[in-house]
Design an enzyme around this catalytic site. Sequence first.
Site, PDB file in Angstrom:
ATOM      1  N   ASN A  53      17.622  13.041  20.930  1.00 25.20           N
ATOM      2  CA  ASN A  53      17.510  14.078  21.955  1.00 25.20           C
ATOM      3  C   ASN A  53      18.791  14.918  22.018  1.00 25.20           C
ATOM      4  OD1 ASN A  53      15.017  12.941  22.549  1.00 25.20           O
ATOM      5  ND2 ASN A  53      15.865  11.619  24.137  1.00 25.20           N
TER       6      ASN A  53
ATOM      7  N   HIS B 295      21.129  14.713  16.520  1.00 26.09           N
ATOM      8  CA  HIS B 295      20.674  16.104  16.421  1.00 26.09           C
ATOM      9  C   HIS B 295      21.543  17.059  17.236  1.00 26.09           C
ATOM     10  CE1 HIS B 295      16.429  14.488  15.282  1.00 26.09           C
ATOM     11  NE2 HIS B 295      17.252  14.529  14.256  1.00 26.09           N
TER      12      HIS B 295
ATOM     13  N   CYS C  49      31.702  26.597  16.904  1.00 29.56           N
ATOM     14  CA  CYS C  49      32.151  27.836  16.263  1.00 29.56           C
ATOM     15  C   CYS C  49      31.802  27.798  14.779  1.00 29.56           C
ATOM     16  CB  CYS C  49      33.656  28.017  16.447  1.00 29.56           C
ATOM     17  SG  CYS C  49      34.309  29.512  15.648  1.00 29.56           S
TER      18      CYS C  49
ATOM     19  N   CYS D 285      35.545  28.145  12.768  1.00 29.87           N
ATOM     20  CA  CYS D 285      36.518  27.044  12.696  1.00 29.87           C
ATOM     21  C   CYS D 285      35.877  25.670  12.803  1.00 29.87           C
ATOM     22  CB  CYS D 285      37.596  27.203  13.767  1.00 29.87           C
ATOM     23  SG  CYS D 285      37.029  26.919  15.469  1.00 29.87           S
TER      24      CYS D 285
ATOM     25  N   CYS E 172      35.309  32.142  20.489  1.00 37.93           N
ATOM     26  CA  CYS E 172      35.625  30.724  20.377  1.00 37.93           C
ATOM     27  C   CYS E 172      36.909  30.417  21.152  1.00 37.93           C
ATOM     28  CB  CYS E 172      35.784  30.341  18.914  1.00 37.93           C
ATOM     29  SG  CYS E 172      36.392  28.648  18.664  1.00 37.93           S
TER      30      CYS E 172
ATOM     31  N   THR F 253       9.910   6.930  20.957  1.00 34.76           N
ATOM     32  CA  THR F 253       9.850   7.641  19.688  1.00 34.76           C
ATOM     33  C   THR F 253       8.932   6.907  18.734  1.00 34.76           C
ATOM     34  OG1 THR F 253      11.119   8.386  17.760  1.00 34.76           O
ATOM     35  CG2 THR F 253      11.930   6.435  18.897  1.00 34.76           C
ATOM     36  N   SER F 254       8.186   7.659  17.944  1.00 34.97           N
ATOM     37  CA  SER F 254       7.344   7.032  16.924  1.00 34.97           C
ATOM     38  C   SER F 254       8.195   6.555  15.763  1.00 34.97           C
ATOM     39  CB  SER F 254       6.302   8.034  16.412  1.00 34.97           C
ATOM     40  OG  SER F 254       6.932   9.122  15.758  1.00 34.97           O
TER      41      SER F 254
ATOM     42  N   ASN G 149       7.208   2.072  23.673  1.00 37.40           N
ATOM     43  CA  ASN G 149       6.641   3.401  23.520  1.00 37.40           C
ATOM     44  C   ASN G 149       5.309   3.477  24.267  1.00 37.40           C
ATOM     45  OD1 ASN G 149       6.978   5.996  22.425  1.00 37.40           O
ATOM     46  ND2 ASN G 149       5.647   5.558  20.698  1.00 37.40           N
TER      47      ASN G 149
ATOM     48  N   GLU H  33       2.585   4.553  23.007  1.00 37.31           N
ATOM     49  CA  GLU H  33       1.524   4.177  22.076  1.00 37.31           C
ATOM     50  C   GLU H  33       2.140   3.589  20.823  1.00 37.31           C
ATOM     51  OE1 GLU H  33       1.133   8.713  20.291  1.00 37.31           O
ATOM     52  OE2 GLU H  33      -0.354   7.949  21.713  1.00 37.31           O
TER      53      GLU H  33
END
Length: 264
Positions: free
Chosen positions: A121, A138, A146, A149, A165, A206-207, A231, A233
């Site tokens: 996430n 992620h 930036c 740099c 920046c 999460t799958s 989960n 499912e």
Amino acid sequence: MRPGTVKLFSSKRLPVASLDAARSVRLLLFMFLVVLTGAGISAESGVQTFRDADGIWAKYDYREVATPEGFANNPALVHEFYNLRRAGLPGVEPNAAHIALAELEEALTARGDRFLLITQNVDDLHARAGSKEILQMHGSIAHARCSFCGQDHEWPGDLSTETSCPSCESAGGMRPAVVWFGEMPRHMAEIETAVSQATHFVAIGTSGTVYPAAGLAAEARTSGARTLLINLERAENEGLFDDHILGPAAREVPRWAQNILSGN
């Protein structure tokens, strides 16, 4: 034990027979819990998911707003897209699952065990709940990077093509500090090392079927860790998990965490 649930694993559970003697002793005396979280845990706080049928990618073309090429072609559109996501963060709060993981980390660390949270996430809910050992593979929409740099900065406000920046003072190169399609997820060497050393691996919300996250459960099991999926499912790769708990994370994660701490 209530109907429909499985017995939750604990650090006292005997390892699988294929582990060598040294690892067997370590499993009995030491716990290294690696947790992988996905969109499901944040969805329960009201964060819109990306891949569901009614998710963000059903409304936007990811090639326009979540690729390096899209940013090069129309940076203003990309900034508008992520500014909306960032502005929505104060309106959502960590749920009971986020809080339970933070409390579990604190308790395990206090008793000499190890804990690492890996999340797919890009929100900041785990950090706001109190988790400390977090790897956001992620990236984070609460940060900006930036392009010139390479420095990351906490960034609660909007970005634009005119933003400078704070480090190198260059203008026009600031971008959301998220991993776009075609880019390498962050912290992968550290993640792979941790997963290979884990005694227990848990995927939550999460799958776990999208790579590279899809390979983590397989690596953990190959290395001898006990694996668990929490989960809504069952997953396509459910065969990689020794145990399954089906239900909402905000309900099931606190129950599971309490069982870990009580040794059940």
